[in-house]
Design a protein around this motif. Structure first.
Motif, PDB file in Angstrom:
ATOM      1  N   SER A 132       0.949  -1.228  -0.058  1.00  0.00           N
ATOM      2  CA  SER A 132      -0.098   0.028   0.027  1.00  0.00           C
ATOM      3  C   SER A 132       0.933   1.237  -0.065  1.00  0.00           C
ATOM      4  O   SER A 132       0.296   2.186  -0.120  1.00  0.00           O
ATOM      5  N   LYS A 133       2.024   1.244   0.537  1.00  0.00           N
ATOM      6  CA  LYS A 133       3.001   2.434   0.389  1.00  0.00           C
ATOM      7  C   LYS A 133       3.204   2.936  -0.864  1.00  0.00           C
ATOM      8  O   LYS A 133       3.213   4.220  -1.037  1.00  0.00           O
ATOM      9  N   ASP A 134       2.950   2.039  -2.049  1.00  0.00           N
ATOM     10  CA  ASP A 134       3.112   2.629  -3.403  1.00  0.00           C
ATOM     11  C   ASP A 134       2.004   2.924  -4.211  1.00  0.00           C
ATOM     12  O   ASP A 134       1.997   3.282  -5.350  1.00  0.00           O
ATOM     13  N   GLN A 135       0.804   2.226  -3.755  1.00  0.00           N
ATOM     14  CA  GLN A 135      -0.574   2.285  -4.470  1.00  0.00           C
ATOM     15  C   GLN A 135      -1.627   2.038  -3.578  1.00  0.00           C
ATOM     16  O   GLN A 135      -1.549   1.517  -2.493  1.00  0.00           O
ATOM     17  N   CYS A 136      -2.810   2.599  -4.160  1.00  0.00           N
ATOM     18  CA  CYS A 136      -4.040   2.545  -3.516  1.00  0.00           C
ATOM     19  C   CYS A 136      -5.216   2.394  -4.501  1.00  0.00           C
ATOM     20  O   CYS A 136      -4.889   2.641  -5.619  1.00  0.00           O
ATOM     21  N   TRP A 137      -6.375   1.921  -4.050  1.00  0.00           N
ATOM     22  CA  TRP A 137      -7.604   1.977  -4.982  1.00  0.00           C
ATOM     23  C   TRP A 137      -8.015   3.400  -5.342  1.00  0.00           C
ATOM     24  O   TRP A 137      -8.239   4.208  -4.161  1.00  0.00           O
ATOM     25  N   TYR A 138      -8.066   3.567  -6.739  1.00  0.00           N
ATOM     26  CA  TYR A 138      -8.595   5.164  -7.094  1.00  0.00           C
ATOM     27  C   TYR A 138      -9.839   5.271  -6.273  1.00  0.00           C
ATOM     28  O   TYR A 138     -10.272   6.354  -5.724  1.00  0.00           O
ATOM     29  N   ARG A 139     -10.847   4.326  -6.398  1.00  0.00           N
ATOM     30  CA  ARG A 139     -12.294   4.583  -5.783  1.00  0.00           C
ATOM     31  C   ARG A 139     -12.138   4.774  -4.133  1.00  0.00           C
ATOM     32  O   ARG A 139     -13.435   5.301  -3.631  1.00  0.00           O
ATOM     33  N   ASN A 140     -11.157   4.497  -3.597  1.00  0.00           N
ATOM     34  CA  ASN A 140     -11.354   4.775  -2.207  1.00  0.00           C
ATOM     35  C   ASN A 140     -11.002   5.927  -1.958  1.00  0.00           C
ATOM     36  O   ASN A 140     -11.239   6.684  -0.859  1.00  0.00           O
ATOM     37  N   VAL A 141     -10.161   6.858  -2.860  1.00  0.00           N
ATOM     38  CA  VAL A 141      -9.735   8.167  -2.715  1.00  0.00           C
ATOM     39  C   VAL A 141      -9.855   8.808  -4.091  1.00  0.00           C
ATOM     40  O   VAL A 141      -8.853   9.265  -4.736  1.00  0.00           O
ATOM     41  N   PRO A 142     -11.308   9.048  -4.578  1.00  0.00           N
ATOM     42  CA  PRO A 142     -11.580   9.289  -5.887  1.00  0.00           C
ATOM     43  C   PRO A 142     -11.203  10.721  -6.136  1.00  0.00           C
ATOM     44  O   PRO A 142     -12.122  11.519  -6.484  1.00  0.00           O
ATOM     45  N   TYR A 143      -9.937  11.270  -5.941  1.00  0.00           N
ATOM     46  CA  TYR A 143      -9.857  12.723  -6.359  1.00  0.00           C
ATOM     47  C   TYR A 143      -8.595  12.778  -7.217  1.00  0.00           C
ATOM     48  O   TYR A 143      -7.627  12.227  -7.067  1.00  0.00           O
ATOM     49  N   ASP A 144      -8.872  13.478  -8.478  1.00  0.00           N
ATOM     50  CA  ASP A 144      -8.089  13.561  -9.618  1.00  0.00           C
ATOM     51  C   ASP A 144      -7.132  15.067  -9.415  1.00  0.00           C
ATOM     52  O   ASP A 144      -6.433  14.966 -10.377  1.00  0.00           O
ATOM     53  N   TRP A 145      -7.553  15.856  -8.632  1.00  0.00           N
ATOM     54  CA  TRP A 145      -6.890  17.192  -8.464  1.00  0.00           C
ATOM     55  C   TRP A 145      -5.454  16.989  -8.612  1.00  0.00           C
ATOM     56  O   TRP A 145      -4.593  17.701  -9.342  1.00  0.00           O
ATOM     57  N   ILE A 146      -4.869  16.430  -7.388  1.00  0.00           N
ATOM     58  CA  ILE A 146      -3.460  16.169  -7.390  1.00  0.00           C
ATOM     59  C   ILE A 146      -2.906  15.806  -8.870  1.00  0.00           C
ATOM     60  O   ILE A 146      -1.910  16.066  -9.211  1.00  0.00           O
ATOM     61  N   ASN A 147      -3.443  14.721  -9.222  1.00  0.00           N
ATOM     62  CA  ASN A 147      -2.899  13.861 -10.519  1.00  0.00           C
ATOM     63  C   ASN A 147      -2.901  14.948 -11.468  1.00  0.00           C
ATOM     64  O   ASN A 147      -2.117  14.941 -12.487  1.00  0.00           O
ATOM     65  N   SER A 148      -4.027  15.693 -11.779  1.00  0.00           N
ATOM     66  CA  SER A 148      -4.022  16.586 -12.796  1.00  0.00           C
ATOM     67  C   SER A 148      -3.195  18.133 -12.691  1.00  0.00           C
ATOM     68  O   SER A 148      -2.556  18.572 -13.335  1.00  0.00           O
ATOM     69  N   GLN A 149      -3.097  18.566 -11.381  1.00  0.00           N
ATOM     70  CA  GLN A 149      -2.365  19.665 -11.248  1.00  0.00           C
ATOM     71  C   GLN A 149      -0.836  19.320 -10.826  1.00  0.00           C
ATOM     72  O   GLN A 149      -0.006  20.401 -11.001  1.00  0.00           O
ATOM     73  N   LYS A 150      -0.476  18.475 -10.266  1.00  0.00           N
ATOM     74  CA  LYS A 150       0.774  18.231  -9.903  1.00  0.00           C
ATOM     75  C   LYS A 150       1.501  16.824 -10.672  1.00  0.00           C
ATOM     76  O   LYS A 150       2.581  16.484 -10.164  1.00  0.00           O
ATOM     77  N   SER A 151       0.781  16.659 -12.040  1.00  0.00           N
ATOM     78  CA  SER A 151       1.328  15.513 -12.613  1.00  0.00           C
ATOM     79  C   SER A 151       2.772  15.816 -13.099  1.00  0.00           C
ATOM     80  O   SER A 151       3.469  14.708 -13.251  1.00  0.00           O
TER      81      SER A 151
END
Length: 609
Positions: free
Chosen positions: A144-163
């Motif tokens: 889990s340190k390196d991955q988690c389920w998207y639906r458990n924390v379904p927020y794309d803001w960091i992914n889009s803004q900090k890619s």
């Protein structure tokens, strides 16, 4: 009551008519006084026995027959089933005391609206917080340190803004955490390697506890776990980023918080190290008030590491929307402030600069009530940290405690078993009491593992001890794949400093309020006599609903309590969709039992799996 004519002289009719009501009134008043005395002497709340709330109809049996009733049934059926509705779907990430929907009620000064502002009792929610649509049981540690389920924390803001900074990326049904960050161009591992070069104490087990302010997704804290450094990551609640939620979903210690107007909920001299990686905290504003708070929570001889503005401005200012001259001025101001607070430059390389908090009394002796910064007077308790406003003064290390300095503290893991020097500050504590507590918890934890085999396996990662004294449960679990948030009551003896002295982490808290975390962030909650100690202040129903909010689906609760409270707890737990079993303690005592509960995995009416 009838009086015997043989025993008492005869009275006239009028005398009898007055004597009987007076006697009855006297008996009723005595009985009522005895009833109230029984409630308050046991620390119970009237709210827990009142049937008017519609949740519990609890009639405690007479003391003489309590044991007999317990042997007849695990849960005596003198309770009425509790029914709790589901909260609306938009409450899936509800944090009652840091609720963005309430921010507009509070001022913008120093972002104080992001601090704790709990709803009044009449606005408390009496419902079960639903999981988001598609929620799954979290990935187990260490994966889990390196991955988690998207639906458990379904927020794309960091992914889009900090890619471009590689904090995280979405791949299919998961978020991947590659270990990037604003100041981690070569990954968090290389960043931490450089920092360990600058601070040898990170390599030789001198540094054990760390605070990461403005933690992002807690990649720095996650990396340090592999170096035997236990980091508490701190970030405020945000409308979009959910930084702390990502950290806890990954199995990394974190808590909601912000350095603003109130002290952080930690004692003085707690952390061996504090860190800010472009955390955007204005360190030189407000007379260096935020630096004074860092100074308070750092152990004498502890380190403060800063990367980002204004460090290395010569090579970085182009990307900071500023000028080289402005950044140079800010760095000069920062250096002067740190020097005035008895910080001394320790090392610097590339983007990282490190200062060390002095443990030399000579530096602090130069401070006075009118110096800059001012020296705090004796009326300021440096350990008080629950809703305590920050003060623009500096507290010198207590000269009585020679071993509080980092270079005098036993290295990890030896410090875990050593009675801390400042144990004398906690009423009723002593080195003998500490040693007894340590042995007691080793025995208790062995018993817990027999009752709950998941404890000690990869099924349980995030653990909270809801009302600890010395961190005994956490100490007994150090070899297991868990970390423990040690909570010390803000209304009891403040022993949290001793927890940190042992190389463990925790926070002050009042369980009459919600905890500073997101829903579904702990695998196991443990409490030991919490209702016995606090039920005169906190209503049991709301404490248990808060436990349900922060417990993950299929997570566990170990409730060690006086048998007097177990029926009520079990009834509320059933209404929260928990399955509970009652067990003897390791001593098989009749006055205390262990209730082990598991939260059911359920889908909200407006969600589906």
């Amino acid at each position: 009551m009838k009086y015997s004519k043989e025993a008492k002289p005869e009275r006239g009719a009028s005398g009898r008519s007055r004597a009987v009501p007076v006697a009855l009134l006297f008996l009723l008043l005595c009985a009522f006084s005895f009833y109230l005395g029984g409630i308050y002497s046991t620390g119970r709340s009237l709210l827990d026995v009142a049937a008017s709330n519609g949740i519990i109809s609890f009639q405690p049996p007479p003391a003489a027959s309590a044991v007999a009733i317990e042997k007849e049934s695990a849960f005596p059926v003198t309770t009425k089933a509790a029914v709790f509705p589901e909260c609306p779907a938009d409450y899936q990430d509800y944090t009652p005391c840091t609720d963005p929907k309430r921010w507009r009620k509070y001022g913008n000064y120093r972002l104080s609206f992001m601090e704790r502002h709990c709803p009044p009792p009449v606005e408390r929610k009496e419902c079960l917080v639903p999981p988001p649509q598609g929620y799954k049981a979290p990935i187990r540690w260490p994966k889990s340190k390196d991955q988690c389920w998207y639906r458990n924390v379904p927020y794309d803001w960091i992914n889009s803004q900090k890619s471009n900074q590689h904090w995280l990326r979405k791949e299919g049904d998961r978020f991947i955490f590659p270990g990037g960050g604003t100041m981690f161009p070569n990954g968090v591992g290389a960043y931490a390697d450089l920092m360990a070069e600058l601070i040898p104490g990170m390599r030789d087990s001198t540094v054990r506890t760390a605070l990461d302010t403005g933690c992002g997704v807690a990649s720095w804290g996650g990396d340090l776990l592999g170096r035997d450094i236990l980091t508490l990551s701190l970030a405020p609640r945000d409308n979009h980023e959910a930084q702390v939620q990502f950290a806890l979903e990954r199995g990394i210690p974190a808590i909601l918080g912000i350095i603003s107007t109130q002290r952080l909920p930690f004692p003085s001299g707690a952390f061996d190290m504090a860190h800010c990686s472009r955390c955007l905290i204005p360190w030189t504003e407000f007379g260096g008030l935020y630096l004074l708070e860092v100074h308070r929570v750092l152990r004498p001889g502890g380190f403060w590491a800063l990367s980002g503005p204004p460090v290395n401005y010569e090579n970085r200012w182009h990307g900071w929307n500023t000028t080289a001259a402005a950044q140079k001025a800010d760095l000069d101001r920062l250096r002067r402030m740190l020097a005035s607070m008895c910080f001394k430059p320790y090392s610097k390389k590339g983007d990282i600069a490190v200062w060390q908090k002095s443990s030399d009394p000579a530096c602090y002796d130069k401070l006075t009530p009118v110096s800059t910064p001012a020296k705090c007077d004796d009326s300021v308790d440096p350990d008080a940290a629950w809703y305590v406003p920050m003060r623009s003064c500096l507290t010198a290390p207590n000269p009585r405690y020679k071993k509080l300095a980092l270079d005098a503290t036993p290295k990890w893991p030896q410090r875990l078993a050593v009675a801390p020097e400042r144990i004398a500050t906690v009423p009723g504590s002593s080195a003998a009491a500490f040693k007894h507590d340590d042995g007691k918890w080793k025995l208790r934890t062995k018993h817990y593992k027999a009752l709950l085999p998941a404890l000690g396996s990869d099924k349980i990662r995030n653990v909270m001890d809801m009302n600890t004294v010395y961190g005994g449960l956490a100490a007994s679990l150090v070899k297991d794949p868990v970390w423990v948030m040690n909570v010390v009551s803000s209304y009891g003896p403040n022993s949290l400093g001793l927890v940190y002295d042992r190389g463990l982490i925790g926070t002050n808290h009042d369980w009459c309020e919600a905890f500073s975390t997101y829903p579904r962030t702990y695998d196991l909650l443990h409490l030991d006599g919490l209702f016995t100690a606090e039920s005169h202040r906190c209503e049991m129903k709301f404490v248990l609903l808060e436990m349900d909010r922060i417990l993950r689906p299929t997570g566990y609760a170990i409730i060690r309590e006086n048998t007097y409270f177990l029926d009520s707890i079990a009834t509320i737990a059933k209404g929260m969709r928990w399955n509970c079993d009652k067990h003897d303690t390791e001593y098989k005592a009749d006055k205390e039992k262990v209730l082990i509960c598991q939260k059911k995995f359920w889908s909200g009416k407006n969600t589906q799996h």
